[in-house]
Motif scaffolding. Structure first.
Motif, PDB file in Angstrom:
ATOM      1  N   LEU A 264      -6.429  -2.563   9.145  1.00 46.77           N
ATOM      2  CA  LEU A 264      -6.959  -1.883   7.964  1.00 46.77           C
ATOM      3  C   LEU A 264      -6.510  -2.572   6.681  1.00 46.77           C
ATOM      4  O   LEU A 264      -7.288  -2.694   5.721  1.00 46.77           O
ATOM      5  CB  LEU A 264      -6.521  -0.417   7.963  1.00 46.77           C
ATOM      6  CG  LEU A 264      -7.102   0.447   9.097  1.00 46.77           C
ATOM      7  CD1 LEU A 264      -6.563   1.861   9.014  1.00 46.77           C
ATOM      8  CD2 LEU A 264      -8.621   0.435   9.074  1.00 46.77           C
ATOM      9  N   ASP A 265      -5.263  -3.050   6.644  1.00 45.54           N
ATOM     10  CA  ASP A 265      -4.786  -3.787   5.472  1.00 45.54           C
ATOM     11  C   ASP A 265      -5.571  -5.086   5.285  1.00 45.54           C
ATOM     12  O   ASP A 265      -5.940  -5.451   4.155  1.00 45.54           O
ATOM     13  CB  ASP A 265      -3.292  -4.098   5.611  1.00 45.54           C
ATOM     14  CG  ASP A 265      -2.422  -2.860   5.406  1.00 45.54           C
ATOM     15  OD1 ASP A 265      -2.945  -1.841   4.915  1.00 45.54           O
ATOM     16  OD2 ASP A 265      -1.224  -2.920   5.761  1.00 45.54           O
ATOM     17  N   ALA A 266      -5.820  -5.780   6.396  1.00 49.18           N
ATOM     18  CA  ALA A 266      -6.574  -7.032   6.319  1.00 49.18           C
ATOM     19  C   ALA A 266      -7.987  -6.781   5.805  1.00 49.18           C
ATOM     20  O   ALA A 266      -8.512  -7.539   4.978  1.00 49.18           O
ATOM     21  CB  ALA A 266      -6.615  -7.704   7.689  1.00 49.18           C
TER      22      ALA A 266
ATOM     23  N   ALA B 164      -8.970  -4.193   3.927  1.00 47.06           N
ATOM     24  CA  ALA B 164      -8.919  -3.739   2.535  1.00 47.06           C
ATOM     25  C   ALA B 164      -8.740  -4.912   1.578  1.00 47.06           C
ATOM     26  O   ALA B 164      -9.305  -4.926   0.478  1.00 47.06           O
ATOM     27  CB  ALA B 164      -7.784  -2.734   2.360  1.00 47.06           C
ATOM     28  N   ASN B 165      -7.967  -5.901   1.981  1.00 43.68           N
ATOM     29  CA  ASN B 165      -7.651  -7.027   1.110  1.00 43.68           C
ATOM     30  C   ASN B 165      -8.603  -8.204   1.269  1.00 43.68           C
ATOM     31  O   ASN B 165      -8.563  -9.148   0.470  1.00 43.68           O
ATOM     32  CB  ASN B 165      -6.212  -7.497   1.371  1.00 43.68           C
ATOM     33  CG  ASN B 165      -5.195  -6.427   1.036  1.00 43.68           C
ATOM     34  OD1 ASN B 165      -5.348  -5.704   0.053  1.00 43.68           O
ATOM     35  ND2 ASN B 165      -4.152  -6.306   1.857  1.00 43.68           N
ATOM     36  N   ASN B 166      -9.432  -8.161   2.303  1.00 46.24           N
ATOM     37  CA  ASN B 166     -10.342  -9.284   2.541  1.00 46.24           C
ATOM     38  C   ASN B 166     -11.688  -8.763   3.048  1.00 46.24           C
ATOM     39  O   ASN B 166     -11.949  -8.757   4.246  1.00 46.24           O
ATOM     40  CB  ASN B 166      -9.727 -10.257   3.562  1.00 46.24           C
ATOM     41  CG  ASN B 166     -10.470 -11.584   3.592  1.00 46.24           C
ATOM     42  OD1 ASN B 166     -11.683 -11.618   3.520  1.00 46.24           O
ATOM     43  ND2 ASN B 166      -9.736 -12.668   3.693  1.00 46.24           N
TER      44      ASN B 166
ATOM     45  N   ARG C 251      -2.664  -0.506  11.373  1.00 44.26           N
ATOM     46  CA  ARG C 251      -2.290  -0.708   9.974  1.00 44.26           C
ATOM     47  C   ARG C 251      -2.566  -2.139   9.534  1.00 44.26           C
ATOM     48  O   ARG C 251      -3.084  -2.388   8.431  1.00 44.26           O
ATOM     49  CB  ARG C 251      -0.807  -0.373   9.798  1.00 44.26           C
ATOM     50  CG  ARG C 251      -0.305  -0.411   8.363  1.00 44.26           C
ATOM     51  CD  ARG C 251      -0.822   0.776   7.573  1.00 44.26           C
ATOM     52  NE  ARG C 251      -2.070   0.502   6.837  1.00 44.26           N
ATOM     53  CZ  ARG C 251      -2.889   1.429   6.403  1.00 44.26           C
ATOM     54  NH1 ARG C 251      -2.635   2.700   6.628  1.00 44.26           N
ATOM     55  NH2 ARG C 251      -3.976   1.109   5.739  1.00 44.26           N
ATOM     56  N   ASP C 252      -2.249  -3.109  10.411  1.00 43.16           N
ATOM     57  CA  ASP C 252      -2.487  -4.511  10.066  1.00 43.16           C
ATOM     58  C   ASP C 252      -3.977  -4.778   9.888  1.00 43.16           C
ATOM     59  O   ASP C 252      -4.385  -5.492   8.960  1.00 43.16           O
ATOM     60  CB  ASP C 252      -1.935  -5.426  11.169  1.00 43.16           C
ATOM     61  CG  ASP C 252      -0.420  -5.334  11.292  1.00 43.16           C
ATOM     62  OD1 ASP C 252       0.228  -4.960  10.298  1.00 43.16           O
ATOM     63  OD2 ASP C 252       0.101  -5.640  12.376  1.00 43.16           O
TER      64      ASP C 252
END
Length: 250
Positions: free
Chosen positions: A121-123, A125-127, A118-119
């Motif tokens: 994929l979030d990173a 998606a946001n960067n 999750r960390d």
């Protein structure tokens, strides 16, 4: 102040030095990387970090120490796929696949940053810049696997060893852990044998031949390039596949 300190720390890390070969890292990139880098764990030599067949496996970014990835066949025999050095992702496929397709074992005591799916994929998606840089790193690793296949299929044992040591030296130079004179190396002849498709006895003979030719000496945990340019010529080493010539994404 705390964020600035974390940013400076990550900027000097092997992970940032490696990714900086492709992307010029911004303050935002470094901030996101410091968050990924924060969950630090320690592993003793010989203690598997990633297990073949395990589901919901996290990935790691190696901060210090050496490791190797390997496959175990049904017969129980082992094939080493690659060696990992500081700055490398460990088990990136294990995060994206449902189950891990390989094992990772430390060669030395290591410190590694745990990265959960999750960390990551979030990173990404946001960067997107960071995602692109990690994709570059994964693509470079794939290019190395292609070269290793050529090693096993078409290069002689001495050429195979010379090419491997030059590649390893180039990877370590990228993170500031080697130069054209050589590098410290904890790999045993048994590990080299498993990785290069040779017997330990053959590895010993090949290293002796390279030493007697005045090309390279591997003794007491130290690889010394006795004639770096001649070594490159001997095995036709072209470092272009490593793509270390400077950032493409600014």
């Amino acid at each position: 102040m705390r964020e600035l300190t974390a940013e400076l720390a990550i900027q000097d890390s092997p992970f940032a030095r490696k990714l900086a070969a492709f992307v010029r890292l911004s303050h935002h990139d470094l901030s996101v990387m410091s968050e990924l880098y924060g969950r630090r764990r320690r592993f003793a030599a010989g203690m598997d970090m990633i297990h073949q067949g395990q589901s919901d496996q996290c990935a790691y970014v190696l901060a210090s120490g050496w490791a190797y990835s390997y496959k175990i066949l049904p017969s129980g025999s082992r094939q080493i796929v690659d060696f990992q050095i500081p700055g490398d992702f460990l088990g990136l496929r294990s995060v994206l696949f449902r189950t891990s397709d390989h094992n990772v074992e430390p060669i030395t005591a290591v410190q590694a940053s745990e990265v959960k799916r999750r960390d990551l994929l979030d990173a990404f998606a946001n960067n997107p810049r960071l995602a692109t840089a990690v994709l570059w790193a994964a693509s470079r690793d794939e290019a190395m696997v292609v070269e290793h296949l050529v090693d096993l299929g078409r290069r002689s044992a001495t050429e195979r060893m010379a090419h491997f040591l030059l590649e390893l030296g180039a990877r370590l130079r990228l993170i500031g852990a080697a130069d054209k004179k050589g590098f410290d190396c904890p790999l045993s002849q048994y590990l080299l044998a498993d990785a290069l498709g040779l017997s330990a006895v053959h590895v010993n003979r090949v290293l002796r031949e390279l030493r007697e030719e005045g090309l390279v000496t591997f003794q007491k945990g130290r690889v010394t390039f006795d004639d770096y340019d001649a070594m490159i010529e001997f095995c036709s080493f072209d470092r272009g596949y490593l793509d270390h010539d400077g950032p493409l994404l600014t």
